[in-house]
Design a protein around this motif. Sequence first.
Motif, PDB file in Angstrom:
ATOM      1  N   THR A 245      -3.718 -11.026  -0.645  1.00 30.75           N
ATOM      2  CA  THR A 245      -3.139 -10.062  -1.577  1.00 30.75           C
ATOM      3  C   THR A 245      -2.129  -9.160  -0.879  1.00 30.75           C
ATOM      4  OG1 THR A 245      -5.125 -10.064  -2.971  1.00 30.75           O
ATOM      5  CG2 THR A 245      -3.660  -8.158  -3.151  1.00 30.75           C
ATOM      6  N   ASP A 246      -2.487  -8.664   0.291  1.00 32.37           N
ATOM      7  CA  ASP A 246      -1.560  -7.788   1.016  1.00 32.37           C
ATOM      8  C   ASP A 246      -0.349  -8.554   1.516  1.00 32.37           C
ATOM      9  OD1 ASP A 246      -1.009  -5.096   2.163  1.00 32.37           O
ATOM     10  OD2 ASP A 246      -1.050  -6.219   4.046  1.00 32.37           O
ATOM     11  N   ALA A 247      -0.556  -9.797   1.943  1.00 32.27           N
ATOM     12  CA  ALA A 247       0.573 -10.613   2.400  1.00 32.27           C
ATOM     13  C   ALA A 247       1.571 -10.828   1.269  1.00 32.27           C
ATOM     14  CB  ALA A 247       0.077 -11.954   2.940  1.00 32.27           C
ATOM     15  N   VAL A 248       1.068 -11.126   0.070  1.00 25.84           N
ATOM     16  CA  VAL A 248       1.951 -11.328  -1.079  1.00 25.84           C
ATOM     17  C   VAL A 248       2.637 -10.017  -1.465  1.00 25.84           C
ATOM     18  CG1 VAL A 248       2.016 -11.908  -3.541  1.00 25.84           C
ATOM     19  CG2 VAL A 248       0.705 -13.331  -1.962  1.00 25.84           C
ATOM     20  N   ALA A 249       1.921  -8.903  -1.338  1.00 28.77           N
ATOM     21  CA  ALA A 249       2.531  -7.605  -1.644  1.00 28.77           C
ATOM     22  C   ALA A 249       3.710  -7.329  -0.713  1.00 28.77           C
ATOM     23  CB  ALA A 249       1.489  -6.499  -1.523  1.00 28.77           C
ATOM     24  N   ARG A 250       3.569  -7.682   0.543  1.00 27.68           N
ATOM     25  CA  ARG A 250       4.666  -7.502   1.499  1.00 27.68           C
ATOM     26  C   ARG A 250       5.836  -8.423   1.150  1.00 27.68           C
ATOM     27  NH1 ARG A 250       2.381  -5.754   7.373  1.00 27.68           N
ATOM     28  NH2 ARG A 250       0.604  -4.539   6.624  1.00 27.68           N
ATOM     29  N   ALA A 251       5.507  -9.647   0.777  1.00 26.34           N
ATOM     30  CA  ALA A 251       6.562 -10.587   0.393  1.00 26.34           C
ATOM     31  C   ALA A 251       7.287 -10.107  -0.860  1.00 26.34           C
ATOM     32  CB  ALA A 251       5.958 -11.971   0.154  1.00 26.34           C
ATOM     33  N   ARG A 252       6.552  -9.551  -1.816  1.00 30.59           N
ATOM     34  CA  ARG A 252       7.172  -9.045  -3.047  1.00 30.59           C
ATOM     35  C   ARG A 252       8.123  -7.883  -2.727  1.00 30.59           C
ATOM     36  NH1 ARG A 252       2.980  -7.112  -5.425  1.00 30.59           N
ATOM     37  NH2 ARG A 252       2.359  -8.936  -6.640  1.00 30.59           N
ATOM     38  N   TYR A 340       7.785 -12.676  10.648  1.00 29.36           N
ATOM     39  CA  TYR A 340       7.373 -13.249  11.934  1.00 29.36           C
ATOM     40  C   TYR A 340       7.265 -12.193  13.021  1.00 29.36           C
ATOM     41  CZ  TYR A 340       7.335 -16.869  15.606  1.00 29.36           C
ATOM     42  OH  TYR A 340       7.010 -17.682  16.648  1.00 29.36           O
ATOM     43  N   ARG A 341       8.074 -11.147  12.895  1.00 26.51           N
ATOM     44  CA  ARG A 341       8.071 -10.069  13.893  1.00 26.51           C
ATOM     45  C   ARG A 341       6.807  -9.220  13.755  1.00 26.51           C
ATOM     46  NH1 ARG A 341      13.348  -8.405  16.016  1.00 26.51           N
ATOM     47  NH2 ARG A 341      12.321  -6.413  16.389  1.00 26.51           N
ATOM     48  N   ASN A 342       6.271  -8.798  14.888  1.00 27.49           N
ATOM     49  CA  ASN A 342       5.103  -7.921  14.863  1.00 27.49           C
ATOM     50  C   ASN A 342       5.481  -6.466  14.605  1.00 27.49           C
ATOM     51  OD1 ASN A 342       3.062  -9.851  15.318  1.00 27.49           O
ATOM     52  ND2 ASN A 342       3.512  -9.868  17.505  1.00 27.49           N
ATOM     53  N   ASP A 343       6.748  -6.107  14.832  1.00 27.80           N
ATOM     54  CA  ASP A 343       7.178  -4.717  14.684  1.00 27.80           C
ATOM     55  C   ASP A 343       7.914  -4.464  13.375  1.00 27.80           C
ATOM     56  OD1 ASP A 343       9.418  -6.178  15.246  1.00 27.80           O
ATOM     57  OD2 ASP A 343      10.142  -4.912  16.890  1.00 27.80           O
ATOM     58  N   SER A 344       7.689  -5.316  12.397  1.00 28.56           N
ATOM     59  CA  SER A 344       8.362  -5.195  11.109  1.00 28.56           C
ATOM     60  C   SER A 344       7.387  -4.729  10.034  1.00 28.56           C
ATOM     61  CB  SER A 344       8.959  -6.556  10.708  1.00 28.56           C
ATOM     62  OG  SER A 344       9.281  -6.591   9.339  1.00 28.56           O
ATOM     63  N   GLU A 345       7.896  -3.981   9.065  1.00 29.84           N
ATOM     64  CA  GLU A 345       7.045  -3.550   7.948  1.00 29.84           C
ATOM     65  C   GLU A 345       6.610  -4.731   7.086  1.00 29.84           C
ATOM     66  OE1 GLU A 345       9.028  -1.527   4.614  1.00 29.84           O
ATOM     67  OE2 GLU A 345      10.919  -1.829   5.701  1.00 29.84           O
ATOM     68  N   PHE A 346       7.292  -5.863   7.239  1.00 36.66           N
ATOM     69  CA  PHE A 346       6.959  -7.067   6.469  1.00 36.66           C
ATOM     70  C   PHE A 346       6.151  -8.068   7.288  1.00 36.66           C
ATOM     71  CE2 PHE A 346      11.149  -5.557   4.888  1.00 36.66           C
ATOM     72  CZ  PHE A 346      10.737  -5.149   3.620  1.00 36.66           C
ATOM     73  N   SER A 347       5.699  -7.681   8.455  1.00 34.12           N
ATOM     74  CA  SER A 347       4.977  -8.586   9.344  1.00 34.12           C
ATOM     75  C   SER A 347       3.689  -9.108   8.697  1.00 34.12           C
ATOM     76  CB  SER A 347       4.627  -7.864  10.645  1.00 34.12           C
ATOM     77  OG  SER A 347       3.828  -8.689  11.467  1.00 34.12           O
ATOM     78  N   VAL A 348       3.483 -10.415   8.779  1.00 36.42           N
ATOM     79  CA  VAL A 348       2.242 -11.019   8.287  1.00 36.42           C
ATOM     80  C   VAL A 348       1.592 -11.865   9.386  1.00 36.42           C
ATOM     81  CG1 VAL A 348       2.881 -10.994   5.833  1.00 36.42           C
ATOM     82  CG2 VAL A 348       3.530 -12.948   7.265  1.00 36.42           C
ATOM     83  N   GLY A 349       1.979 -11.622  10.632  1.00 36.06           N
ATOM     84  CA  GLY A 349       1.414 -12.388  11.740  1.00 36.06           C
ATOM     85  C   GLY A 349      -0.087 -12.199  11.870  1.00 36.06           C
ATOM     86  N   ARG A 350      -0.541 -10.944  11.792  1.00 29.90           N
ATOM     87  CA  ARG A 350      -1.981 -10.679  11.889  1.00 29.90           C
ATOM     88  C   ARG A 350      -2.714 -11.276  10.693  1.00 29.90           C
ATOM     89  NH1 ARG A 350      -4.267  -6.117   9.979  1.00 29.90           N
ATOM     90  NH2 ARG A 350      -2.318  -4.956  10.218  1.00 29.90           N
ATOM     91  N   HIS A 351      -2.103 -11.193   9.530  1.00 28.39           N
ATOM     92  CA  HIS A 351      -2.705 -11.776   8.331  1.00 28.39           C
ATOM     93  C   HIS A 351      -2.951 -13.279   8.532  1.00 28.39           C
ATOM     94  CE1 HIS A 351      -0.685  -8.140   6.997  1.00 28.39           C
ATOM     95  NE2 HIS A 351      -1.286  -8.188   5.826  1.00 28.39           N
ATOM     96  N   LEU A 352      -1.927 -13.957   9.069  1.00 23.94           N
ATOM     97  CA  LEU A 352      -2.036 -15.409   9.241  1.00 23.94           C
ATOM     98  C   LEU A 352      -3.088 -15.763  10.280  1.00 23.94           C
ATOM     99  CD1 LEU A 352      -0.863 -18.078   8.248  1.00 23.94           C
ATOM    100  CD2 LEU A 352       0.833 -17.950  10.074  1.00 23.94           C
ATOM    101  N   ARG A 353      -3.115 -15.022  11.378  1.00 26.31           N
ATOM    102  CA  ARG A 353      -4.115 -15.291  12.423  1.00 26.31           C
ATOM    103  C   ARG A 353      -5.529 -15.036  11.910  1.00 26.31           C
ATOM    104  NH1 ARG A 353      -4.069 -11.906  16.045  1.00 26.31           N
ATOM    105  NH2 ARG A 353      -2.370 -10.477  15.527  1.00 26.31           N
TER     106      ARG A 353
END
Length: 386
Positions: A245-252, A340-353
Motif C-alpha cells: 500500500t505504501d509503495a503504491v502511494a509513493r508511486a501515485r 531505486y535511490r535510497n535517498d529519495s522520497e520515492f524510494s521503495v528499496g526497503r519495501h522490496l527487500r
Amino acid sequence: MSDLLQRARRVGAEVAARHASAVDADARFPRESFAALKAEKLLGVMVPAEFGGAGASIPEILSLCHALGQHCASTAMIYAMHQIQVACIVRHGQQSPWHRQLLQRLAGEQLLLASATSEAGVGGDVRSSVCAVEVEGQRLKVSKNATVISYGADADGILVTARRTPDSPASDQVIVAVLKGDYRLEQTSSWDTLGMRGTCSNGYWLHAAGDVAQILPLPYADISAQTMLPTSHLTWSSLWLGIATDAVARARTFVRAEARKKPGSTPPGALRLAESMNLLQHMKSNVVAAARQYEAALGSAERLTALSFAVAMNNLKIGTSQMAVQVVNHALLICGISGYRNDSEFSVGRHLRDAHSAALMVSNDRILANTANLLLVLKDDPGLFP
C-alpha cells in the motif's frame, strides 16, 4: 475510524516511520516504536475486557498490522508475531488460572511475547520437536536449540513448543509460556539479512524452568490448526498489504508530480499505476475475505480444523506473499531511478527487500507441499458462495 486504529496510525506516522531507516540499516530492534505502542496500550488490545484489555477482534488486529506495515515492516512483523502469541493465550488459556493471570499482565503491563517454534534437527517443520518438557513434581524444565527466536532478547516472554514428555513422539507437542526470569538465552546465530532486519531473528539455545501450570492445556496440534496458523497468515498478509500500500502511494505521488510537469498529458507510469491498484485491490479482497471466513469459523473446532479452511489460509499466505513483491516491483518501475535511490522520497528499496521475506518466512514451497497433500482428499466445491 476506531480509536485503536487512530492510535496505531499515530505510532506508525510519528514514530515508526521516523526510525524505520535506522532500524533497517542497523538491523536493530525498533525500540522507539514499541515504547510508543506500549504507551498507547496497543500490545494487549486482544485481551478480553474482563482481563483488562480492549477485546479487539481479528479485523481490528489486522487493521493495526496493516497500518504499521505502511511505515516500518519490521515493527509491523514483530507486532503481528506478538499478537499471534496473545491469540493463543486468549483462545486456549482462559481455563487455566496461570494463563488468566498472564492475560491480566499482558493488558496491564503491556508485555511483549515472542515465539520459539523453530528448532535445529527438524528440517524447518514446526510440527515436530526434538526438545521435550521434563517434569519433576510440579516443576518443569526444557532446553531448546531454536534456530530463530525473533526479537528474543527484547521480549518479555516466549511461547515455546516442545514434546510433551521425553518419551513422546516428535509430533506430540505442547506450548509452554515462559516469562523473563524463567529462562536464559545463549545466542547461536545472528541476523544479517536482505530485509526485515529489525526483527532481530537470531538463533538461541533457550533454557527454561517453571511450573507445570505454564503449559497450555490444549495440544499444540489443536492450537496451531485453530489459532496459530490462521492468525499468522492473516496478520502477516495484512502487514505485507501495508508494505504494498505504501509503495503504491509513493508511486501515485510520483505519477501525479510528473503529470503536473506536463499538463494535459498522461505520464508513462500512469498505466502501470492502474495495474498496481488492481493488484492491490486483489490483495485487500483476499485478506478481507479470509478474515471473514475465520471470524465465521471461530467457536467451531470442526470448521477451524476442516481441510477446506486450512487450504484457504494456506492460499492466502501464498497469494499475498507473491503479490506483495509484484506490487512493490511495479512501484519501483513507475518511480524509476527515484524509486531505486535510497535517498529519495520515492524510494521503495526497503519495501522490496522486506517484501521478499514473505515467501521465505515459513517457506511457500513447504506450504504448497502441505496444500498439495490436502487436495488429494479434499472434495471439490463448485459453488461461488459457501
